[in-house]
Design a protein around this motif. Structure first.
Motif: not given
Ligand code: AMP
Length: 631
Positions: A393-412
């Motif tokens: 119903g909602w994400p299992i894996l993601s970046l949680c930028n609302g907690v702390e900015e994280a770098v994006t890795k394309f393909g992940s």
């Protein structure tokens, strides 16, 4: 400031305190007495003793502070309609719908099946159900009579809400005849059908059963229908999803856990603020439509865009024009849609003022690196891949930028989301793989966090056996996806471990398609596999063995039979499930024990080495397929 690693860690090690805090993001009539009851694993009960209401949290609670603000923005490039409903107007429409459903006999706990195009009444119907404690079951409008009938039989709805037609490319797609046929096929017969007449396609009404929304609505223009306060564990909806058997599973969701999970995800993952506009290009027939067209944005006090139409009409800039017009801050789509846009004029990406947009989220299927790079460079915005399932119903894996900015890795799609204790398991031994870059099955240690499925509708045993029994002697939830985790904790998804395929972000069970095709009088046996496709991610390919091969002697007779099979699949399941090709072979490649070697078929279709074939019964079978696909 808390680091994301600490935030995630705390969600697991101090679970009740963590989720107790998140519970404060939503309104309760009675606050929860216990945060998580996991005394009967794998069944998790969240926010026990609390009473709440999803519709109250999505609509009513915003009336005091933002009643005139936009809530639902309906845009149809199919019928050229555009209408904005404020929270106050949405509140009124939902109460009218709730009153009509009550008149038709719907009570708390009753099911209401919603088979509708992307029109505001579909949103009113969903919200009206949760308002009165009824359980909605939305069936994607692209499904045909057979799929619809099996869902009606399983859900046993008191009422079906539908419409005369959807529309695609400005051509009406009639729904009512498909619904009538489904009701004829179904052993269970609902008492009433409520129909929205859009004036797109004439409808035959069945006296005593079929009712027109417009007429009943008029009787309730000012009717007040209060929210029914339900237990946090009261089911809010079921949503059917494909698995490895022909029978779709009714994923059952609770009320309180879902409400809290969505509110928290809007804050920590999507980072949307009240008063802003959210635009998800999905459909209410899918889980993304439930969570991030209807409930999530509204719960967080955002306006949500409901878009009926193609991404390329009137041209490939339509979505970006809506971003400009409605100052969209958060957008959600699927990789397939982006791949469609890639074929359009790239200047359309920069034609509109996109300064309001903070990020584009993509989910539903693997996001390939070139597509991610293309859209990221074209929009100049962060692209955030997130991985989840109808079940969660909602994400299992993601970046949680609302907690702390994280770098994006394309393909992940990023890291494990708070609340999820994600593991990688060796598929043979079930052992946990802790070293980086090892390939394993993605699994989640129980309890699943709030918002995830409670069970399979009316089938607890199936819930346990399907999802929790992949490792002998241990209860652990399997996603049925392969993945690897890099040294930084970023996951990469490597495809399904089962026979579920993903066509243009739509999840299909190959078993369902096989069952439909096998019903053809001249087909003895069939294997359907998912094969990589540049645009759709995957397409279904069918290989069928004929009962009477003399009836297919040349290309023309093969084409004619293929067309008959297409028609059957369209009729049973809908065009979404139609294979790209149906090929006829004299035998299917099997092991000596009779198991069809699907992975070898896929490899051959994709031009890859099929690997070890020592267990194969008849090597000529695979050669036949190779010859067909390379011809
Ligand atoms: P559905 O339940 O229809 O949303 O399909 C869920 C399945 O889609 C997952 O089990 C994955 O196989 C696939 N999926 C969803 N999101 C992603 C993603 N971001 N990357 C790769 N695969 C995904």
């Amino acid at each position: 400031m808390t680091s994301y690693a600490e935030f995630h860690q705390r969600s697991l090690t101090d679970r009740d305190a963590f989720w107790g805090e998140q519970a404060q993001l939503v309104d309760w009539k009675v606050p929860p007495q216990q945060i998580c009851d996991y005394s009967n694993p794998p069944f998790a009960k969240w926010f026990v003793g609390g009473t709440t209401n999803l519709c109250h949290n999505a609509v009513d609670r915003h009336l005091a502070s933002r009643s005139d603000q936009a809530a639902l923005i309906f845009v149809s490039t199919e019928t050229n309609q555009e209408k904005v409903f404020s929270f106050k107007e949405l509140h009124a429409e939902v109460q009218r719908m709730a009153a009509v459903l009550k008149d038709l006999g719907v009570q708390k706990g009753d099911r209401v099946l919603i088979y509708m195009p992307m029109i505001p009444e579909a949103a009113f119907a969903m919200l009206a159900c949760t308002r009165i404690g009824a359980i909605h079951s939305v069936v994607f409008g692209g499904f045909a009579s057979g799929s619809l009938a099996s869902r009606i039989e399983d859900a046993e709805p008191k009422v079906v809400v539908s419409a005369d037609a959807g529309s695609r490319g400005s051509k009406p797609v009639p729904y009512k005849p498909l619904l009538d046929e489904a009701l004829r096929l179904s052993k269970y017969k609902p008492e009433a059908v409520l129909l929205v007449d859009r004036g797109l396609s004439p409808m035959d009404l069945v006296a005593g059963r079929d009712h027109l929304w417009a007429a009943l609505r008029d009787k309730h223009l000012d009717t007040v229908v209060d929210c029914e306060w339900v237990d946090a564990t009261h089911p809010s909806y079921t949503l059917y999803t494909s698995g490895t058997t022909g029978k779709p599973k009714g994923v059952q969701r609770d009320t309180g856990g879902y409400c809290v999970a969505l509110a928290a995800s809007m804050k920590y993952i999507y980072a949307g603020n009240p008063g802003e506009t959210y635009f998800s290009t999905s459909d209410i027939g899918w889980v993304v439509g439930h969570s991030y067209i209807i409930y999530g944005p509204l719960i967080s006090g955002m306006a949500t865009i409901m878009y009926e139409g193609l991404p390329t009409r009137p041209d490939g800039g339509i979505w970006w024009s809506l971003v400009e017009k409605y100052k969209v801050t958060v957008m959600f789509s699927a990789p397939t849609a982006v791949r469609v846009l890639k074929k359009q004029d790239p200047a359309l990406l920069t034609k509109y003022d996109l300064s309001s947009l903070r990020a584009l989220f993509l989910a539903g299927e693997p996001l390939d690196e070139p597509t991610a790079q293309w859209i990221s460079a074209g929009l100049g915005k962060p692209i955030i891949d997130n991985y989840w399932q109808t079940e969660t119903g909602w994400p299992i894996l993601s970046l949680c930028n609302g907690v702390e900015e994280a770098v994006t890795k394309f393909g992940s799609p990023g890291k494990a989301v708070y609340g999820y204790d994600v593991k990688l398991l060796d598929d043979q031994t079930g052992e946990e793989l802790t070293a980086p870059n090892q390939k394993g099955v993605i699994a989640v240690e129980g309890p699943l966090p709030p918002g995830c499925m409670q069970t399979v509708w009316r089938d607890d045993e199936r819930f346990v056996n399907t999802y929790w029994k992949s490792v002998p002697g241990r209860l652990i939830y399997s996603t049925f996806d392969w993945g690897i985790r890099d040294p930084d904790g970023y996951f990469f998804i490597l495809g399904r471990t089962d026979d579920v395929i993903n066509v243009a972000g739509h999840r299909l069970g190959t078993r369902e398609i096989e069952e439909s095709i096998a019903a053809h009088p001249n087909i003895a046996e069939v294997a359907v596999v998912g094969v990589a496709d540049q645009l759709k991610g995957q397409v279904a390919m069918a290989f069928a063995v004929l009962k009477n091969p003399d009836l297919v002697t040349d290309d023309a007779s093969a084409k004619a039979l293929e067309a008959e099979v297409f028609k059957m699949v369209d009729r049973d399941l809908g065009a979404v499930a139609r294979p790209a090709r149906v090929r006829f072979v004299s035998v299917l490649p099997k092991t000596r024990s009779g198991k069809c070697l699907r992975r070898a078929i896929v490899a051959v279709c994709e031009g890859r080495d099929p690997g070890d074939l020592t267990t194969m019964d008849d090597p000529a079978a695979l050669q036949q397929i190779k010859d067909l696909v390379t011809a």
